[in-house]
Design a protein around this motif. Structure first.
Motif, mmCIF file in Angstrom:
data_model
loop_
_atom_site.group_PDB
_atom_site.id
_atom_site.type_symbol
_atom_site.label_atom_id
_atom_site.label_comp_id
_atom_site.label_asym_id
_atom_site.label_seq_id
_atom_site.Cartn_x
_atom_site.Cartn_y
_atom_site.Cartn_z
ATOM 1 N N SER A 237 0.810 -1.226 0.000
ATOM 2 C CA SER A 237 0.000 0.000 0.000
ATOM 3 C C SER A 237 0.841 1.272 0.000
ATOM 4 C CB SER A 237 -0.944 0.011 1.209
ATOM 5 O OG SER A 237 -0.197 -0.040 2.420
ATOM 6 N N LEU A 238 2.124 1.180 0.371
ATOM 7 C CA LEU A 238 2.971 2.369 0.470
ATOM 8 C C LEU A 238 3.195 2.992 -0.910
ATOM 9 C CD1 LEU A 238 5.760 1.437 3.059
ATOM 10 C CD2 LEU A 238 3.802 2.957 3.392
ATOM 11 N N ARG A 239 2.985 4.305 -0.972
ATOM 12 C CA ARG A 239 3.185 5.026 -2.217
ATOM 13 C C ARG A 239 4.105 6.234 -2.063
ATOM 14 N NH1 ARG A 239 2.155 1.082 -3.903
ATOM 15 N NH2 ARG A 239 0.535 0.363 -5.338
ATOM 16 N N THR A 240 4.250 6.737 -0.837
ATOM 17 C CA THR A 240 5.068 7.927 -0.613
ATOM 18 C C THR A 240 5.969 7.717 0.600
ATOM 19 O OG1 THR A 240 3.332 9.365 -1.480
ATOM 20 C CG2 THR A 240 5.073 10.420 -0.199
ATOM 21 N N GLY A 265 5.578 4.313 -6.737
ATOM 22 C CA GLY A 265 5.653 5.236 -5.608
ATOM 23 C C GLY A 265 6.746 6.269 -5.774
ATOM 24 N N ARG A 266 6.938 7.087 -4.737
ATOM 25 C CA ARG A 266 7.900 8.188 -4.812
ATOM 26 C C ARG A 266 8.606 8.359 -3.475
ATOM 27 N NH1 ARG A 266 4.185 13.144 -3.931
ATOM 28 N NH2 ARG A 266 2.445 12.173 -2.856
ATOM 29 N N PHE A 267 9.820 8.870 -3.542
ATOM 30 C CA PHE A 267 10.657 9.089 -2.375
ATOM 31 C C PHE A 267 11.116 10.538 -2.401
ATOM 32 C CE2 PHE A 267 14.930 7.870 -0.205
ATOM 33 C CZ PHE A 267 14.431 8.228 1.035
ATOM 34 N N HIS A 268 10.757 11.296 -1.345
ATOM 35 C CA HIS A 268 11.112 12.714 -1.260
ATOM 36 C C HIS A 268 12.186 12.930 -0.198
ATOM 37 C CE1 HIS A 268 7.989 14.480 -3.821
ATOM 38 N NE2 HIS A 268 7.145 13.599 -3.312
ATOM 39 N N LEU A 269 13.279 13.587 -0.593
ATOM 40 C CA LEU A 269 14.262 14.074 0.373
ATOM 41 C C LEU A 269 13.875 15.500 0.753
ATOM 42 C CD1 LEU A 269 17.561 12.903 -1.380
ATOM 43 C CD2 LEU A 269 16.099 11.638 0.216
ATOM 44 N N MET A 270 14.075 15.844 2.046
ATOM 45 C CA MET A 270 13.609 17.146 2.522
ATOM 46 C C MET A 270 14.633 17.785 3.458
ATOM 47 S SD MET A 270 9.606 16.266 3.251
ATOM 48 C CE MET A 270 10.081 15.177 4.580
#
Length: 473
Positions: A237-240, A265-270
């Protein structure tokens, strides 16, 4: 209820019960009734991940009552030190068995001050610590406008919708965890409330049972998960995925991004600081392959610049200097004592971050290091001067200097402290006070601390020596 959180849904993972709409409204209203029994002024709120705590937070926000969110495991000595410093109206924690400190009395909903509490600014919404549970830490004053502005910016930057389902994977009382809560409340999304640690099967069973769509963690957590051979694609279920805190290894970034990307899905660095309410920049997921050394672009409604050594601000590429952040989510100032609670906005929407960085030719921010005596240990910002004070309290008799050669350890150089047993005790006790892994603090002996020609401590030499495990000569 006001618009903040009105459409959200809360799920209690342990029982499976959920609250939304009128049911959530009734729960928050019950907490407002508790709040009305507390006198005017700042309230201290230990913040475990429970439905009660979330609804107390929402009740206070709706009633414009300022809260200081605290580590739920805060020790009594630190709590009493905060009470002396900030003269709060009370401690909002029903069922307390400990005797209250002088000047307070115990009630059904916590400790209440028997005389008038310190005056507070009408703009003050939250006090957050900059360094976990360390009592000596400065507190950050956040405004109501700033909290809402940052939540809105994160919703836009990450594309959070009402269909998102997020587990509580980060501490409530720290900026990143609070930001996840606020942004999902703002979007009318679902939060699965659990106190289970991320490094454990119970947490991931909850992720799967409630079909969580997103997961937030600091770099160190991703490192620990990688050692356990965790992959996001194992949880369909993980998408982000989002990451903030210290810098991640490029190979681990690539590994996680590739794995979640195969499932769409996507991986955001912040990049964020408590002083900006939470996150200041986000790297778009589609640029992670070619921009993995960057923390991205300023969140919507804000902007970043670089202040060079000449004092000039610029957005030109390849010029290094202090990162400056401007936006409505910037804190209104620090608080060191009760007198600071009544202050207005000291910052004017401008934050000199203390971080060194530069822009590339596309305007993406790249961080290089830190200007001041702050460290990031396992994703938690820690004041190294406060660590030195903790070392003295732990028994270090001579001069002691704390340095951070990387984001995984703080090294304490203890002058003339040669007994291994005492060094081990100092390391262990400081780590316990900081609530970090035992191996995150290491006390080492040094015959004499190196000094610069002006008589000040040579921190650079000590940091370099810590990195190679050898005392400077």
């Amino acid at each position: 209820m006001n618009s903040f959180g009105v459409q959200a849904r809360l799920i209690e993972a342990a029982s499976g019960r959920s609250w939304s709409g009128p049911g959530l409204e009734a729960y928050v209203h019950a907490m407002e009734n508790e709040l009305r029994t507390m006198p005017a002024g700042l309230l201290l709120l230990p913040a475990p991940w429970t439905i009660d705590t979330v609804c107390r937070y929402l009740a206070a926000f709706r009633q414009h009552r300022p809260l200081a969110l605290l580590d739920p495991q805060i020790d009594l000595g630190t709590l009493e030190e905060l009470i002396v410093r900030f003269e709060p109206a009370g401690l909002w924690q029903p069922g307390l068995e400990q005797l209250p400190p002088a000047g307070y009395r115990n009630t059904a909903h916590g400790w209440i001050r028997q005389t008038s509490a310190a005056a507070v600014s009408p703009d003050l919404a939250l006090l957050l610590t900059t360094s976990g549970s360390t009592g000596a830490a400065r507190m950050v004053r956040l405004s109501r406008q700033g909290v809402l502005a940052n939540a809105t910016a994160i919703v836009q930057a990450l594309g959070i919708t009402a269909q998102e389902i997020a587990p509580t994977s980060l501490p409530f009382h720290l900026g990143y965890g609070l930001s996840v809560l606020n942004s999902h409340l703002q979007a009318g999304a679902t939060l699965v409330v659990t106190a289970h640690p991320v490094i454990g099967g119970d947490f991931w069973a909850i992720v799967d049972a409630y079909r969580a769509t997103s997961f937030a963690a600091v770099s160190h957590t991703y490192e620990l998960l990688a050692r356990l051979r965790w992959t996001p694609s194992a949880h369909r279920s993980l998408r982000t995925l989002t990451q903030s805190g210290s810098r991640m290894r490029p190979d681990l970034i690539a590994q996680i991004a590739e794995d979640i990307g195969r499932e769409g899905g996507r991986f955001h660095l912040m990049y964020g600081q408590t002083e900006a309410t939470a996150r200041m920049a986000v790297l778009p997921a589609h640029r992670i392959a070619d921009k993995s050394t960057s923390v991205g672009l300023a969140v919507p409604g804000s902007r970043l610049s670089i202040r060079t050594e000449l004092g000039e601000e610029t957005c030109e590429p390849d010029l290094s200097g202090e990162v400056v952040f401007r936006g409505p989510s910037v804190m209104i100032g620090y608080a060191d004592s009760a007198a600071d609670l009544a202050r207005g906005d000291d910052q004017g929407g401008v934050l000199h971050t203390g971080d060194i960085g530069h822009f590339d030719h596309e305007g993406y921010l790249h961080l290089e290091g830190r200007l001041k005596r702050m460290a990031k240990l396992f994703g938690m910002r820690i004041n190294l001067d406060a660590v030195e004070r903790l070392a003295t309290e732990a028994g270090a008799e001579g001069p002691t200097v704390a340095v951070a050669p990387n984001d995984e350890v703080i090294v304490l150089w203890c002058e003339s402290e040669t007994e291994p047993g005492r060094l081990d005790t100092i390391s262990r006790q400081v780590a316990e006070r900081l609530r970090v892994n035992r191996h995150g603090v290491l006390a080492r002996s040094i015959e004499k601390l190196p000094l610069l020609c002006n008589g000040k401590i040579d921190y650079r030499a000590l940091t370099q020596a810590a990195a190679v495990s050898e005392a400077p000569r």
